[in-house]
Structures are given as C-alpha cells and as structure tokens.
Design an enzyme around this catalytic site. Sequence first.
Site, PDB file in Angstrom:
ATOM      1  N   LEU A 286     -37.112  -2.611  -4.345  1.00  0.00           N
ATOM      2  CA  LEU A 286     -36.567  -3.674  -3.501  1.00  0.00           C
ATOM      3  C   LEU A 286     -35.044  -3.690  -3.507  1.00  0.00           C
ATOM      4  CD1 LEU A 286     -38.959  -6.629  -4.387  1.00  0.00           C
ATOM      5  CD2 LEU A 286     -38.994  -5.212  -2.341  1.00  0.00           C
ATOM      6  N   GLY A 287     -34.434  -3.307  -4.607  1.00  0.00           N
ATOM      7  CA  GLY A 287     -32.984  -3.332  -4.691  1.00  0.00           C
ATOM      8  C   GLY A 287     -32.538  -2.976  -6.088  1.00  0.00           C
ATOM      9  N   GLU A 288     -31.235  -2.967  -6.285  1.00  0.00           N
ATOM     10  CA  GLU A 288     -30.713  -2.663  -7.609  1.00  0.00           C
ATOM     11  C   GLU A 288     -29.316  -3.240  -7.755  1.00  0.00           C
ATOM     12  OE1 GLU A 288     -29.611   1.523  -8.344  1.00  0.00           O
ATOM     13  OE2 GLU A 288     -30.408   1.896  -6.346  1.00  0.00           O
TER      14      GLU A 288
ATOM     15  N   GLN B 288     -25.937  -3.497 -11.013  1.00  0.00           N
ATOM     16  CA  GLN B 288     -25.206  -2.599 -11.896  1.00  0.00           C
ATOM     17  C   GLN B 288     -26.029  -2.201 -13.114  1.00  0.00           C
ATOM     18  OE1 GLN B 288     -21.666  -4.162 -13.691  1.00  0.00           O
ATOM     19  NE2 GLN B 288     -20.724  -2.147 -13.858  1.00  0.00           N
TER      20      GLN B 288
ATOM     21  N   GLY C 229     -29.554  -3.228 -13.537  1.00  0.00           N
ATOM     22  CA  GLY C 229     -30.989  -3.347 -13.369  1.00  0.00           C
ATOM     23  C   GLY C 229     -31.472  -2.951 -12.006  1.00  0.00           C
ATOM     24  N   GLU C 230     -32.788  -2.780 -11.892  1.00  0.00           N
ATOM     25  CA  GLU C 230     -33.443  -2.486 -10.637  1.00  0.00           C
ATOM     26  C   GLU C 230     -34.573  -3.480 -10.410  1.00  0.00           C
ATOM     27  OE1 GLU C 230     -34.809   1.520 -10.877  1.00  0.00           O
ATOM     28  OE2 GLU C 230     -32.797   2.400 -10.791  1.00  0.00           O
ATOM     29  N   VAL C 231     -34.887  -3.725  -9.145  1.00  0.00           N
ATOM     30  CA  VAL C 231     -35.974  -4.624  -8.775  1.00  0.00           C
ATOM     31  C   VAL C 231     -37.023  -3.812  -8.026  1.00  0.00           C
ATOM     32  CG1 VAL C 231     -36.616  -6.770  -7.649  1.00  0.00           C
ATOM     33  CG2 VAL C 231     -34.317  -6.493  -8.554  1.00  0.00           C
TER      34      VAL C 231
ATOM     35  N   ASP D 264     -25.993 -18.468  -3.157  1.00  0.00           N
ATOM     36  CA  ASP D 264     -26.340 -17.480  -2.129  1.00  0.00           C
ATOM     37  C   ASP D 264     -27.593 -17.915  -1.382  1.00  0.00           C
ATOM     38  OD1 ASP D 264     -26.156 -15.255  -0.575  1.00  0.00           O
ATOM     39  OD2 ASP D 264     -26.950 -13.867  -2.064  1.00  0.00           O
TER      40      ASP D 264
END
Length: 855
Positions: free
Chosen positions: A568-570, A572, A574-576, A711
């Site tokens: 899904l994303g990342e 600095q 970690g990654e999702v 956000d």
Amino acid sequence: MLIWWFLTDSFHHLLLCSVIRVSVVCSNGCCGVPGVCRYPLGMSSGQIQDEDISASSQWSESTAARYGRLDCEEGDGAWCPEITVEPDSLKEFLQIDLRSLHFITLVGTQGRHAGGIGNEFAQMYKIKYSRDGRRWISWRNRQGKQVIEGNRNAYDIVLKDLEPPIIARFVRFMPVTDHSMNVCMRVELYGCEWLDGLVSYNAPAGEQMSLPAYPVYVNDSVYDGAIIHSMTEGLGQLTDGVCGLDDFTLSHVYNVWPGYDYVGWNNESFPSGYVEIMFEFDRTRNFTTMKVHCNNMFSRHVKAFRQVVCYFHSESDWEATPLTFSPVVDEKNPSARFVTVNLANHMASAIKCQFYFADAWMMFSEITFQSVQCLHNLDCPSPEEDPTHKVDDSNTRILIGCLVAIIFILVAIIVIILWRQVWQKMLEKASRRMLDDELTASLSIQSETFGYNHNQLSTNSEQESNSTYERIFPLGPDYQEPSRLICKLPEFAQSSEEPGTLTHKSNQTVTVFKDGVPHYAEADIVNLQGVTGSNTYAIPAVTMDLLSGKDVAVEEFPRKLLTFKEKLGEGQFGEVHLCEAEGMQEFMNKEFLFDIPEDQPVLVAVKMLRSDANKNARNDFLKEIKIMSRLKDPNIIRLLAVCIYSDPLCMITEYMENGDLNQFLSRHEPEGQLALLSNAPTVSFNNLCYMATQIASGMKYLSSLNFVHRDLATRNCLVGKNYTIKIADFGMSRNLYSGDYYRIQGRAVLPIRWMSWESILLGKFTTASDVWAFGVTLWEILNFCKEQPYSQLTDEQVIENTGEFFRDQKRQIYLPQPVLCPDSLYKIMLSCWRRNTKERPSFQEIHKALLEIQP
C-alpha cells in the site's frame, strides 16, 4: 517590520515568493494511476493561448482551431476541418503547443453542439505527439491499439485515459472515420508539467527470461523511439510513472504479460558486467539525485545494481572524472525499491550511467531525476564549489550589491509614502487585531501556579504540535518542521512565540497565550507515528502517559497466517502491506466483531518496521503499538494484533474492503438522469451525509483525547460495507496521492490544499486546524472527489490565498459551493474556514449539526 505585509499586493507577492517556493511532485516518480497528475492544462480555461492552437485546415473563420476548446461555445462552437474526413485519411488534425514538456495522462473530446444547431463530432480519433516539433510519434495503448473511441453525440464530454501516458510539448488530435463524414472537435488535455526535463534515454533492448512455467518478457514495449538492438531517442516504461510489482512474474492491472512494467537484462549478454543507459535532457541542469526503482526478487536471481558509474556531459564534452555510487546490497527483503543516487549537483545536459550486475538479472521499472534548470552559471554551481562560501567573482558581487541597494531604496520610498497617508491607521488597526486574535503575550509566571490534569487536557484541544512529515515518492527521506522552516515573513517577526517560559520538575516547558489557553512547546508534545502509514499524530505528553500506562492489550499473531496481497505504501523506516489473515477471529477480544465467517481470511493492513530501522525508530514503533491499542472508536481504524516476538516488527490493523473514500467516490456518480444514462454506480445524498457524519464522530473521539490528526482528507478515510467509514492515516505514504502533497523549499512536504492558514504560515497544528481540514474533506465528498480542492489555483496561489486569510481584508478565496450541497451544509463548511480559530466549531458541534441535517 509588521507594516511590510500591508504595503502593496505586489510587494507581498515578492516576499512570499522569496520565502516559499512550492512545486508539484506528481510528474516524476511512480504516479501512473487515475487521480494523480490529471489537471486540465488550459484549453477550457483559456490558459493555452489562441496562438498555441493550430490546425491543418478550417471550414470557416468561425470554426478555426482556437474554437476547439472543450466545453466552450465561442465562434460556431468547435474546430471543423475544411473538407469531409475520409476513411483511412489522417490529413486533418488539431494541434496544441503546451510551450514546455508535460506529462499527459488524460484527454477529453466533445463535438459541435452550438446550442442545438450543430451535430458534428468525431466517433474515433488518433493522437500524435512530439517533444521537439520535428519528430512525431503515434500514441498506442498497452495492447498496441492506436484508435481511441470518441463521441457518440455532439454535446457530451468523453474522457479517455492515456495508458501509457505521454511526455510531450506538441499534441495532435486526428479524427478517424470508417465512412465519409463531417467532423468537428473540442478538446482538452489533462496532466502536469514534466519536471525531470528528460527527453530521451538510450539503452540496450530488454530481454526475455525463461521460467519453467512460461517466459517473462522484460522488454520496453511502449518505448517511443527506435528499437533495433538497442533503444534510441525515445521514452517508455522507465518514465511512464508506474512502478513494477515486487513479484515481477505476476501480471499487472493492465491485463498484460508478466514482467510488463520492467525493463531487464541478463549479465550473460554483457561481458563488461554492466548495462549502459544514456539520458538526454532538454537543457543543462544542476542534478541533485537520481532514483532508480529496482526489482530485488533474489529468489529468481534478480537484484538491484551492485554499483553505478555516471559520466556527465557539460558544455561540449564529457567530464573526465565519473561519479561512482554503491548501494547497500539487501539479501533479506525481496521487495522492489527505489535506490537513490546522489548526483552531487553536477551540471549536465546528458548523463551516461553504467549499472553493474549484482546477480544474473537486473530489472528497472522507473528512473527519475531531481534537478534545477540552469539559466546561467549562478543558478548551477559546479560540484567543486563550496556552497557555504560566496562566489569569488567581482562582477557578481557588484551586481548583487546594486540589486540590494535598489531594493532598500524602493522599500524606503514606499514606507515613507504610505506612512504619511491613511495606511498608517489601517496598519495600527490590523496589528491590534492580530495581537488580539493570534499572537502570544510575554508573560513570566511562577511554576507553582500551574497544575494540569487529564480533565483539563480533554476540554482544551488547541495544543500545537510539531510538524514532522515523512517523505513521499519521489522526493526522498525528507523530514522538516514547517514552524521552523517556512514563513519567517516580516509580519511574523514580532508575532513569533516569545512568551515567558516556566520549568516544571519534569523539565517540560509550557508557554501561555494571551487568551489563557496553554500552548505546548516541543518538550510536551509526543510525535506518534500513525497506525498505517506516515502521518504523525500529535499527542500531549500527559495524555500519552495516561494512555500508555498499561500493558499492550493485543495478542501476538503468527506470521505464517499472513498472505501478502499488495504493497500500500512505505515511509522512511516502514512499509504498509495489504494482507489476508487466516484465523484472525481467534486472536481478537470480544469487543471486536468481524462480519466474516471464521473459516474465511480477513483483509488487514500490516505495517512492518524495516530491518535497517534505528533504535529510536524501533522504540517509537513499540510506543505506537501501546498507544494505538487504546484507541477504541467505531470510526477509527483499530489495531488488531502484533508480531513483536521476532523481527521484523509488525502491527496488524483493520482494512476496509471498499478501499479509501477518495477512490470509492470517484468511481461513483450522484443519483440522477446522468448516472442512469452512463449506467454508473451511484451514491445517494443521504449516504454522503451519513459518511460525513461518521468522519465527524471519529474526529470528535480523537479531539477528546487531544489527538491532532494533521492530514484529514478523503484519502485517509476507509470505506466498508453499508458505507461504514473509519479514519486512517496512510494517504501520505501512498504513491497514488503523491500529487496531493507539495514540496516547500527546505524540503517540507505538506498537504497545503487541506491545511488551515495558520498551519501553513505559522506552523500551528491544532484541533481547530483539523476542523478546517474537515471542511475541505466535506467539500471533497459532495464533489464525489472529482477534482482537487482549489484546482483552479496553482500551488503558489494557494499559499498566497492563505496570506489573504491572514490579512482578513475580505479578498480570500473560499472553495465554491458544490452543486449537490444545500445551503445548510455549505454554512458548516464556511464555519470550518473561519479565520479566527476560536470561532470555528468543535467536532462535537459539527457532529450534532450533521445529525440534524440527516433525514
């Protein structure tokens, strides 16, 4: 210095532009999806001038090329060629000159309606494009088809995605017919400026990998240059904005073959041990970084490059000394990744890079550059120059001295003139108002007079948070604090925090506003990494201590029961990942219920800490788990389980089956005749209100804990069954929404179109600024997320508009009332955007008002 702000609009613009420079970031990196880099380029709005629109011919002066603007009815209502278009004839065209290279992702066409008089349209058309005006390229889709389906009547607008997108300055629309007919066209282009300046890359042709089950083709199938043994004078897969999958053997979303998004080479074909790629640019540039998206599936003998050697072509020859860079070899994580190469501010109009193999195969899907155009040598210092010292050039010093002297003289003249006129009274009045509303008072108070408890914190939600934002692609790992970075404008020199301080026994510092509201300094704020991404909640230290005082109330989950579905994303550290979890129901407490049978896997988001994360990041990750385990609200994403007994550390959270609200609404239409004609799925107005009410409810819960989200937007809200909404926080980490975030000089990355004026100009993030963002989110919902907020304004104009809110001279621009929005809802939006933070409603009041509107 406060008076400078009020002198003239032009002087204000000069100040703002000299302090704050913002640039859109969607035109390079992995955009490649609908909703990013899809801004109208100016046919409808008139931003594209008449002289930049031409045609092969025209039927009459009233159907000339300049009348071929989408959704305009000037002249006779469209561009019409002189003669009837014949089958297989491509002589007629409408041409647009964009004046610079653009990344074009979408086109729109329309026929000639002319108030019911006209009935001419193009049923099909082709597109040709050029970057230099000399070599023209025929666009083709990912399956090789050139013809695009056009209009079926004279009045409807038909939008077509360009997959792959094109990088061009000149674009031609060429009507195509299967029988002789009259055609007329109105058109629009959508995209954004191509910031890389890359006009072509030359590389060896991609190769074929033979797997036991099937072959994998890693050739550049959309390259628009010449391909024989090598690729020359073109662009293709490496610049189409789409990153390849972690597992290159899987097919992508475009129904094409495995390996489609990658260009790959085998080391057996290169005895020298490297692949050489040459990049040519539109002009000499000052290069800072190069980002290469590499596959690293080492189980298939594919790794990122071992070393790269880059040569730079400046002036008339290649530099003798190359730049060498060796990335860290990763044999633990098979995920594809960006490798960032520091180009050390080399000036060049062409770069030749030799990428050395680290294994049998090397595969790239995207290569992007960060650079600055060189208008003269002052803009682009050579890498040998020390940037901390002035350029030792007498002419330069004389020029700078003259400019500074002229500026001071002009400023003095303006100040003297205005000081003697009525402006002085206005300035004094404005200064008093600002001091009353926003600025701090210098107070010295003994520490014994202060005492805080949890109840006081819960009712007092305006605690300022630090503004640390994590990177987004393609800009790199940038962390900055806007309050220290931006808006050191003259008018803030006297309004910046200079309050008295007091020291608690815990060595925490508290400042006090004139209105008595405690203002938490940096020591009091805990920056808590968000659950599923890179947003950072701001939490008062006292609140965090109360929340984190108990043991973690979540269980360890077996890693083997997680099945990877999609990244899904990342950020600095970690990654999702989107995963399926088997047997999750057994690990959940009784408070949480899944509407899924126990024998079926549950869709979850898994945030994973990278193995190279430092000790501080690891501690923050564990602290985040402890805090987020305490958040229990039906409209907030819940922490389900963890994997912390071994590395990599993971936290498992909810994920909603319908994805995020932005994409969900953009796929739907409002109920009505238009939706019936297009057979599109619809969402009723009642359901829109229901979703907005849930967002307000979730934010009411967060604000009660003094959490500042910072956000809030539709991209950070997930949609489940029956229009259930849960607030998340991973929008910034996703490539899909990189176009919603803007880069400010000094390397801060901020969602400025959702931010309040005080957040942008003062760096203040409070519950009141979250309320502002909620108003923008509500506006998105009622527009079905079809356009970005303030889409008619550039990023610089958005920031200038915040200056109008600051001055409060009734010249600020508000988001317009959506078509579907009743007056009662628009009043709620306007109340969220009030200049004075104390006059904005609380989330409790917003939630109550929305409940009253719902039928």
